[in-house]
Scaffold this motif. Structure first.
Motif, short mmCIF file in Angstrom:
data_model
loop_
_atom_site.label_atom_id
_atom_site.label_comp_id
_atom_site.label_asym_id
_atom_site.label_seq_id
_atom_site.Cartn_x
_atom_site.Cartn_y
_atom_site.Cartn_z
N GLY A 209 18.83 -29.05 33.88
CA GLY A 209 18.76 -27.68 34.35
C GLY A 209 17.89 -26.79 33.48
O GLY A 209 17.41 -25.74 33.94
N PHE A 210 17.67 -27.18 32.21
CA PHE A 210 16.73 -26.43 31.37
C PHE A 210 15.36 -26.36 32.05
O PHE A 210 14.64 -25.37 31.93
CB PHE A 210 16.57 -27.10 30.00
CG PHE A 210 17.75 -26.87 29.08
CD1 PHE A 210 18.20 -25.59 28.81
CD2 PHE A 210 18.39 -27.95 28.47
CE1 PHE A 210 19.27 -25.38 27.95
CE2 PHE A 210 19.46 -27.74 27.61
CZ PHE A 210 19.91 -26.46 27.34
N GLY A 211 15.00 -27.43 32.74
CA GLY A 211 13.72 -27.45 33.44
C GLY A 211 13.69 -26.47 34.58
O GLY A 211 12.68 -25.80 34.82
N GLY A 212 14.80 -26.35 35.30
CA GLY A 212 14.87 -25.41 36.42
C GLY A 212 14.79 -23.97 35.96
O GLY A 212 14.24 -23.12 36.65
N GLY A 213 15.33 -23.69 34.78
CA GLY A 213 15.32 -22.32 34.28
C GLY A 213 13.93 -21.80 33.99
O GLY A 213 13.68 -20.59 34.08
N THR A 214 12.99 -22.68 33.65
CA THR A 214 11.66 -22.24 33.21
C THR A 214 10.93 -21.42 34.27
O THR A 214 10.11 -20.56 33.94
CB THR A 214 10.77 -23.45 32.84
OG1 THR A 214 10.67 -24.33 33.97
CG2 THR A 214 11.36 -24.22 31.66
N PHE A 215 11.22 -21.66 35.54
CA PHE A 215 10.50 -20.99 36.62
C PHE A 215 10.64 -19.47 36.57
O PHE A 215 9.66 -18.73 36.69
CB PHE A 215 10.98 -21.52 37.97
CG PHE A 215 10.30 -20.88 39.16
CD1 PHE A 215 9.06 -21.30 39.56
CD2 PHE A 215 10.93 -19.87 39.88
CE1 PHE A 215 8.42 -20.73 40.65
CE2 PHE A 215 10.32 -19.30 40.98
CZ PHE A 215 9.05 -19.73 41.36
N SER A 216 11.87 -18.98 36.39
CA SER A 216 12.09 -17.54 36.43
C SER A 216 11.35 -16.83 35.32
O SER A 216 10.72 -15.79 35.53
CB SER A 216 13.59 -17.24 36.35
OG SER A 216 14.21 -17.48 37.58
N GLY A 217 11.42 -17.37 34.11
CA GLY A 217 10.69 -16.75 33.01
C GLY A 217 9.20 -16.81 33.21
O GLY A 217 8.47 -15.85 32.92
N SER A 218 8.72 -17.92 33.72
CA SER A 218 7.29 -18.11 33.93
C SER A 218 6.74 -17.14 34.97
O SER A 218 5.69 -16.51 34.78
CB SER A 218 7.01 -19.55 34.36
OG SER A 218 5.64 -19.76 34.57
N MET A 219 7.45 -17.00 36.08
CA MET A 219 6.98 -16.12 37.15
C MET A 219 7.11 -14.65 36.76
O MET A 219 6.24 -13.83 37.08
CB MET A 219 7.75 -16.40 38.43
CG MET A 219 7.50 -17.80 39.00
SD MET A 219 5.79 -18.09 39.48
CE MET A 219 5.78 -17.35 41.11
N ALA A 220 8.20 -14.29 36.07
CA ALA A 220 8.34 -12.91 35.61
C ALA A 220 7.20 -12.56 34.66
O ALA A 220 6.63 -11.46 34.72
CB ALA A 220 9.68 -12.73 34.91
N ASN A 221 6.84 -13.49 33.80
CA ASN A 221 5.75 -13.27 32.86
C ASN A 221 4.41 -13.13 33.57
O ASN A 221 3.65 -12.18 33.35
CB ASN A 221 5.70 -14.42 31.85
CG ASN A 221 4.57 -14.27 30.85
OD1 ASN A 221 4.37 -13.20 30.30
ND2 ASN A 221 3.83 -15.33 30.62
N MET A 222 4.08 -14.05 34.45
CA MET A 222 2.77 -14.06 35.10
C MET A 222 2.60 -12.90 36.08
O MET A 222 1.47 -12.53 36.42
CB MET A 222 2.53 -15.38 35.82
CG MET A 222 2.29 -16.58 34.89
SD MET A 222 1.04 -16.27 33.62
CE MET A 222 -0.40 -15.88 34.63
N SER A 223 3.68 -12.29 36.53
CA SER A 223 3.57 -11.17 37.46
C SER A 223 2.83 -9.99 36.84
O SER A 223 2.29 -9.14 37.54
CB SER A 223 4.95 -10.73 37.94
OG SER A 223 5.68 -10.08 36.91
N PHE A 224 2.79 -9.92 35.51
CA PHE A 224 2.10 -8.81 34.83
C PHE A 224 0.61 -9.07 34.64
O PHE A 224 -0.14 -8.15 34.34
CB PHE A 224 2.73 -8.58 33.45
CG PHE A 224 4.05 -7.86 33.51
CD1 PHE A 224 4.11 -6.48 33.54
CD2 PHE A 224 5.24 -8.58 33.53
CE1 PHE A 224 5.32 -5.82 33.59
CE2 PHE A 224 6.46 -7.93 33.58
CZ PHE A 224 6.50 -6.54 33.61
#
Length: 464
Positions: free
Chosen positions: A144-159
């Protein structure tokens, strides 16, 4: 905050931080912004690619556990496939808020480094056939650590991308990241049959299987991802926000509406990806689970296209028709499962994956557009300063929402495999689970139309 040199977009003293980020300024974007954004995007998707691969690694390994000497029931095998989806969904909630608290680059390094845990735990436990089921569930849950990476990655790239290019930027990051699902399902069966990493002195678990290779094979490239993110990504000062500031999204109705809709698009993509190999094995045992990679491959490749099309015609329109077509595809899957026709079953599932990919791109384009439209509607009679503040607030809320919505959407990675497992355990087939999924997509059609396409809706006028 130290002064930053404009040509590089980073400080000579602290090269990880950028304080003057302004992608909406076309001159700044052309001279500096797009190059910095591209560099961060490249390392972001590479790290995210590993997150998705490791999140879904058990979807293939589980199909080989009986051959390796593990005595689990079919329902237990589906639970092992589902538990990474549940844990990944839960991990996405804190992950989505972290980039604004510690910095996007810093969090990418931390989140990617955590992926060593599921790789090493898998490499060990698959060689221990006496492992009790509860302990195997814990080992699988660390994926599940792998699944968590998506939210942080997308929140970051949105800027990193201006509003007119968010569909492209987020679509590329997510699409190339999603490809990790296809890669792991394609490559893993190929490396299980031989001890290709002699450095680790691997020995076959049973029947010549090297199940531990499924974990070991990611260690070298994962190391590259961590080092690359540390050296070449940036933190953005403009995205800094406290947890309290971000949690305001819980009061936003549209945040919850998009949570529900995203379960229908991404939740379907990740849930079907997790269940597909075992579904093939149980319903069409004469065919190789190695074909399962085709589904997530199609869904991943098409995701950026969904974002690009949505940039042009609006995400809500694309999302609405995606759900309509998904209903037809589910009916097709139901028919061919009942007829035991594998060619038709595979074709309809590939269409379903294609549609989830398009829908993933369109929904993630909708989210920042919705928050932007709502904030701007509050500043119609105000000056440019108030407008700029509203846009900044919209960016911070949209980033938090991207992470939160991604967490809720990921629950499909648990619900769909569990649904298939329960249906097969009760009836011998997945038909009843598919009936429930069909009804759910119908509700998604209704919600999308009511909130974003109905003529009297303000968001319909904003063409989100």
């Amino acid at each position: 905050m130290v002064d930053l040199v404009k040509d590089a977009g980073t400080s000579k003293l602290n090269r990880s931080w950028i304080s003057d980020w302004n992608p909406e300024n076309e001159k700044y974007w052309e001279s500096t912004g797009k190059y910095v954004a591209r560099r961060n995007l490249n390392w972001s998707w590479f790290a995210l690619h590993h997150g998705f691969a490791i999140w879904l690694i058990w979807s293939i390994v589980v199909t080989k556990l009986p051959q390796a000497g593990f005595h689990f029931t079919t329902d237990q095998l589906f639970q092992l496939v589902a538990i990474p989806g549940l844990m990944g969904s839960l991990a996405r909630f804190p992950y989505g808020f972290m980039p604004a608290i510690v910095g996007g680059r810093n969090w990418t390094v931390i989140a990617t480094a955590l992926l060593f845990i599921p790789c090493l735990s898998l490499a060990y436990f698959v060689t221990q056939p006496e492992t009790p089921f509860w302990l195997m569930m814990i080992a699988a849950g660390t994926a599940g650590f792998g699944g968590g990476t998506f939210s942080g990655s997308m929140a970051n790239m949105s800027f990193f991308y201006p509003a007119r290019l968010k569909g492209y930027g987020l679509g590329m990051n997510a699409g190339l990241g999603n490809l990790g699902v296809s890669v792991v399902q394609l490559v893993t069966p190929l490396v299980l049959g031989f001890g290709f990493i002699t450095l680790y002195l691997t020995t076959p678990t049973a029947d010549g299987l090297y199940l531990q290779n499924a974990g070991w094979m990611w260690i070298p490239s994962l190391t590259v991802a961590v080092i690359g993110a540390y050296l070449f990504m940036n933190n953005l000062a403009v995205q800094n926000a406290s947890l309290k500031q971000q949690l305001v999204i819980l009061k936003r109705k549209q945040n919850w509406v998009m949570c529900y809709i995203y379960v229908g698009t991404f939740g379907s993509f990740i849930g079907y990806s997790a269940a597909f190999p075992l579904l093939i094995k149980t319903q069409f045992p004469a065919y190789s689970v190695g074909l399962a990679f085709l589904g997530p491959l199609v869904g991943s490749v098409i995701r950026p296209v969904g974002g690009i099309i949505s940039d042009k015609i609006g995400g809500a329109v694309v999302t609405f028709w995606v759900f309509v077509a998904m209903c037809g595809s589910v009916l097709g899957v139901m028919y061919f499962v009942e007829q035991k026709q594998f060619a038709g079953f595979l074709t309809m599932f590939l269409i379903l994956f294609f549609l989830t990919g398009v829908g993933n791109g369109s929904t993630y384009r909708m989210i920042p557009s919705i928050f932007r439209a709502q904030k701007l509607s509050e500043t119609k009679s105000q000056g440019e300063t108030d407008r700029a503040l509203a846009l900044k607030a919209a960016g911070l809320e949209a980033a938090a929402a991207l992470g939160f919505i991604g967490g809720v959407g990921a629950c499909g990675g648990y619900l769909i495999p569990r649904g298939f497992g329960a249906s097969i355990a009760a009836t011998g087939g997945p038909y009843h689970a598919l009936e429930i999924f069909l009804l759910f997509y119908i509700t998604c059609i209704a919600l999308t139309w009511w909130h974003y396409l109905r003529k009297t809706s303000s968001l319909a006028k904003a063409r989100v």
